[in-house]
Design a protein around this motif. Structure first.
Motif, PDB file in Angstrom:
ATOM      1  N   LYS A 176      -3.504  -0.851   3.129  1.00 46.74           N
ATOM      2  CA  LYS A 176      -3.064  -0.107   1.942  1.00 46.74           C
ATOM      3  C   LYS A 176      -2.135  -0.958   1.066  1.00 46.74           C
ATOM      4  O   LYS A 176      -2.362  -1.099  -0.139  1.00 46.74           O
ATOM      5  N   SER A 177      -1.115  -1.529   1.713  1.00 46.97           N
ATOM      6  CA  SER A 177      -0.173  -2.330   0.934  1.00 46.97           C
ATOM      7  C   SER A 177      -0.861  -3.540   0.324  1.00 46.97           C
ATOM      8  O   SER A 177      -0.565  -3.934  -0.816  1.00 46.97           O
ATOM      9  N   THR A 178      -1.788  -4.102   1.084  1.00 42.57           N
ATOM     10  CA  THR A 178      -2.497  -5.269   0.577  1.00 42.57           C
ATOM     11  C   THR A 178      -3.329  -4.898  -0.648  1.00 42.57           C
ATOM     12  O   THR A 178      -3.354  -5.628  -1.639  1.00 42.57           O
ATOM     13  N   LEU A 202       3.697   3.292  -5.878  1.00 42.15           N
ATOM     14  CA  LEU A 202       4.754   3.584  -4.915  1.00 42.15           C
ATOM     15  C   LEU A 202       4.193   3.356  -3.519  1.00 42.15           C
ATOM     16  O   LEU A 202       3.236   4.013  -3.109  1.00 42.15           O
ATOM     17  N   ASP A 203       4.790   2.418  -2.787  1.00 38.76           N
ATOM     18  CA  ASP A 203       4.281   2.089  -1.459  1.00 38.76           C
ATOM     19  C   ASP A 203       5.130   2.798  -0.407  1.00 38.76           C
ATOM     20  O   ASP A 203       6.232   2.386  -0.114  1.00 38.76           O
ATOM     21  N   GLU A 204       4.606   3.877   0.125  1.00 39.81           N
ATOM     22  CA  GLU A 204       5.338   4.711   1.092  1.00 39.81           C
ATOM     23  C   GLU A 204       6.776   4.916   0.644  1.00 39.81           C
ATOM     24  O   GLU A 204       7.721   4.557   1.336  1.00 39.81           O
ATOM     25  N   PRO A 205       6.974   5.518  -0.520  1.00 37.23           N
ATOM     26  CA  PRO A 205       8.323   5.558  -1.104  1.00 37.23           C
ATOM     27  C   PRO A 205       9.279   6.446  -0.345  1.00 37.23           C
ATOM     28  O   PRO A 205      10.485   6.333  -0.533  1.00 37.23           O
TER      29      PRO A 205
HETATM   30 MG    MG Z   1       2.216  -0.979   4.175  1.00 40.17          MG
END
Ligand code: MG
Ligand code: ADP
Lengths: 533, 270
Positions: free
Chosen positions: B62-64, B190-193
């Motif tokens: 996901k982050s990638t 927003l990455d797992e904010p």
């Molecule tokens: Mg991640």
């Protein structure tokens, strides 16, 4: 099982005791060094009693081998350098006589205690300090002024009058005579005719001020202090030559303290006198601090830039690893090697070429091609470069990744991120490196001996003469003073006092510079506290 | 609150989106870290001014994936990318792409709040200062607006010049959002904010996302399925680097087309 457990615990106890006692040993060693230096250094400034000594002639020859160096059959005033002279253990006594008008200035004489037939501390015996740094032990009788005779107790009042006259002398010398002197010298170079009106006017002005000076000096010479010496003779001392007068045996604790503090102040603020056996060490203090500051100014940007390259831009390959190892090992190169490098490369090669570039018409001048402050500081900067690089790199690496990402995500380039986020946050690390560099740079003497630190330099590296900072000049350094003092003083005689005082001062300098740097670092740390604790 | 729990309006199906309603178009995006393929030919279209959630087990990429949208993956030296990501009719992987400018258009907020160790004010204006804006009145305005949008203004308006590190974690996360909003981005990622935040702060941020949806395209990566259901209009499910299913949130959570999606949503793994 249980046995093994006990054995283990015993081993652990043993390890704790061993390491604990080693720590104790280290602390004791450290404390004794500091105690020795501080006590001997401070004792140098404390009022020592002055004695009337009678040395009996008839004892001569009884004590054997080095009887020839004993002074016999003399009454004298002296400061005794054995502090516990009354004790029975003392067999030999070091006597420090007046150094004023004496040929053997500064050297104490050694006397067998059994030769001393009479020892007394006369209340009225005074120590009279001279402006040239020497001192006279004598009993003051009266003061001769142009108008009348005054009592010796008015010394301080009359000193103030003299001080005013002295100031006038200095004013004439500095404001009138020396500019005129320069003007005349310049005219002579330009081969101005001796009959030219300007020349005649200058000569006349010179003569006017010169005669005014002579008048003042004559007025000064009409003040004198009459004293009586140990053998009963009377002597007249020009008051203009005296600096202070103090009664060591009659002084109460406050007077002693006042004298103690003023002596310390003299030590740090005055220039050396009497071949650096008296007076102060201000030029050495100044030179040390200036050298360290210049070194810091040079090493910080160099080290930080190198560390930024290594930590942020250099690729991760074996060449860079080798460079990194080389940098760490550079810190282990003996400092004398840096001295040789500084002399060979900076002074002779770089300095020599600079000279031939700047002064192409003269082949024999050595301005930059001679050891001096600039090259000394630069060499010291090189010597301390590794610690700055290593700590800065560490500081840069400690900056959290998330902050860099945050900066990039807001559109910052790599350079902007480094400048605005990474570098400010690495300042505690940079400061750690600077602290280590200062500690090393202030204490290092060996390379300086080759690079322009001298026992006595006539001129300070900073003065009122254009361009105000003379980095090519030689300079004085506390470390050199100590090094030199260690060779030329007898520890037993207490003559090493000045050396210990210089040691103490050097310790204080290092301590103060470090404290300043540590304070700055702590302020920066607090600013970024979340990442440090 | 009610609006969050049960959307009063239904959103258009993804395949009926007009070209002008698409913020990001991803075509056959594949990404490698060294030899390892982390993203497998992903194609998706992220609609404009809507909230899109990306869910999936941790380590699925996901982050990638979102790191491709502002080219933050460029920071990894061993990263290699194939395929296209089109934002504003241009492939952002084109070698002429101005990356810093792209990043001002595509704002990003990370899992752990990462305020800079300077004042609240300086944090918010950081991006503008980088752009070379230094007019004091303009900056003051931007700070106020951004902090109001991020629902932080009332809490910090009296302490704008205190260190941002003195704020609570929840406040810091909203500050970081304000910092991104100050640049007026088109897209906010927003990455797992909220994964590092307490429930109250989480709620605040969810309300905030709800307010932002009218002006920004929001992409939110989350571990929390309820959160995805609450705040998002569309949801993409990623598994081991593959886009398994991507549809409007209602469909994903009520009628998933894929077995794996259903298994993940019902909690059989992840
Ligand atoms: Mg991640
Ligand atoms: N810089 C990197 N180098 C190599 N592998 C990475 C790197 N970053 C992430 N990965 C790998 O890529 C996969 C996806 O990571 P990530 O996108 O962070 O997952 P998620 O955000 O879904 O938890 C993980 O298996 C992780 O190990």
């Amino acid at each position: 099982m249980i046995k093994a457990f006990w054995a283990d615990q015993e081993k652990e106890h043993f390890a704790i005791i061993l390491s604990g006692s080693l720590v104790c040993l280290v602390i004791i060693a450290l404390l004794s060094i500091v105690a020795l230096i501080v006590s001997r250094g401070l004792a140098h400034f404390w009022v020592q009693p002055a004695y009337f000594v009678n040395i009996n002639e008839s004892v001569q020859g009884q004590t054997g081998s080095n009887a020839e160096q004993f002074l016999v059959g003399r009454k004298q005033y002296a400061i005794i350098q054995n502090r516990d002279v009354a004790s029975d253990k003392v067999k030999r006594v070091w006597l420090q006589e007046s150094t004023y008008m004496e040929a053997n200035s500064g050297k104490p004489t050694v006397v067998e205690k059994s030769q001393i037939t009479y020892l007394d501390k006369p209340e009225r015996l005074a120590k009279i300090g001279m402006t040239d740094g020497s001192f006279l032990l004598a009993i003051p009788k009266q003061i001769q002024t142009p108008a009348s005779m005054a009592s010796a107790s008015e010394f301080h009042v009359i000193q103030e009058q003299i001080e005013q006259l002295r100031e006038q002398v200095v004013e004439i010398q500095v404001q009138h005579l020396s500019p005129l002197h320069e003007l005349l010298a310049e005219m002579r170079i330009r081969e101005v005719e001796a009959t030219a009106p300007a020349y005649i006017k200058a000569v006349q002005a010179y003569q006017h001020w010169d005669s005014r000076l002579t008048e003042l000096q004559q007025a000064l010479s009409r003040y004198s202090l009459v004293v009586s010496l140990a053998d009963g003779r009377e002597m007249s001392v020009p008051l203009a030559d005296t600096h202070y007068m103090q009664y060591p045996n009659a002084a109460n604790i406050f007077e002693k303290l006042y004298y103690f503090i003023s002596q310390i102040w003299l030590f740090v603020s005055d220039s050396p006198k009497q071949a650096i056996t008296a007076g102060g060490v201000f030029p050495a203090l100044f030179g040390t601090v200036l050298m360290v500051m210049l070194m810091t100014i040079m090493v910080t940007p160099l080290g930080v830039l190198a560390a930024i390259y290594l930590a942020e831009y250099a690729p991760n390959n074996s060449v860079v690893s080798i460079i990194r190892i080389a940098v760490s090992n550079l810190a282990g190169v003996p400092s004398i090697v840096y001295g040789v490098f500084g002399l060979g490369f900076f002074v002779y090669t770089v300095g020599g070429h600079l000279d031939s570039l700047i002064f192409p018409e003269k082949s024999d001048v050595a301005v930059f091609g001679a050891p001096g402050l600039l090259w000394a500081s630069l060499t010291m900067a090189l010597l301390t470069l590794p610690v700055v690089i290593v700590s800065t790199e560490e500081g840069l690496r400690r900056v959290p990744r998330t902050l860099r990402q945050g900066s990039y995500a807001l559109g910052a380039t790599k350079f902007e991120t480094i400048r605005l986020i990474v570098l400010p946050m690495a300042t505690p690390g940079i400061m750690t490196g600077v602290i280590l560099a200062i500690a090393r740079g202030a204490g290092e003497v060996a390379p300086l001996l080759m690079l322009g630190a001298v026992k006595f330099a006539l001129l300070l590296p900073i003065d009122a003469e254009f361009p105000y900072i003379h980095l090519e000049r030689q300079f004085m350094h506390l470390g050199v003073l100590i090094y030199d003092g260690a060779f030329h003083s007898q520890f037993g005689g207490g003559e090493a006092g000045l050396m210990f005082a210089a040691c103490m001062l050097l310790l204080v300098v290092v301590l103060v510079l470090n404290t300043i740097a540590v304070r700055i670092r702590n302020r920066l740390r607090n600013q970024y506290q979340i990442f440090n604790g | 609150m009610d609006a969050l729990d049960s959307p009063l309006f239904t959103v258009p199906k993804l395949n009926s989106l007009a070209k002008s309603d698409i913020a990001i178009e991803v075509n056959d995006l594949a990404l490698y870290f060294g030899q390892r393929k982390v993203l497998h030919e992903i194609s998706m279209r992220i609609p404009k001014n809507k909230v899109t959630a990306i869910i999936g087990p941790s380590g699925c990429g996901k982050s990638t994936l979102i790191g491709c949208f502002n080219r933050l993956n460029d920071l990894h030296q061993d990263c290699r990318i194939e395929g296209q990501v089109i934002i504003g009719e241009r492939n952002i992987f084109h070698h002429k792409q101005n990356v810093p400018e792209l990043r001002t258009k595509v704002g990003m907020v990370f899992q752990r709040p990462n305020p800079f160790p300077v004042s609240v004010y300086e944090n918010v204006v950081y991006g503008l200062r980088i752009k070379g804006i230094s007019d004091r009145r303009l900056l003051d305005n931007v700070v106020e607006n951004a902090l109001i949008k991020a629902a932080l203004w009332d809490e910090v308006k009296d302490n704008l010049f205190d260190s941002a590190l003195l704020l609570s974690t929840g406040q810091q996360q909203r500050l970081v959002i304000a910092r991104a909003l100050a640049l007026e981005p088109e897209i906010l990622i927003l990455d797992e904010p909220t994964s590092a935040l307490d429930p109250i702060s989480t709620l605040l941020i969810e309300e905030l996302i709800n307010d932002l949806r009218s002006q920004f395209t929001v992409i939110i990566v989350t571990h929390n399925l309820q959160q995805a259901a609450r705040v998002s209009d569309y949801t993409a499910f990623l598994h081991q680097g593959e886009l398994i299913e991507y549809s409007d949130t209602d469909t994903i959570f009520t009628l998933p087309a894929q077995q794996q999606t259903e298994a993940y949503i019902t909690g059989r793994y992840g």
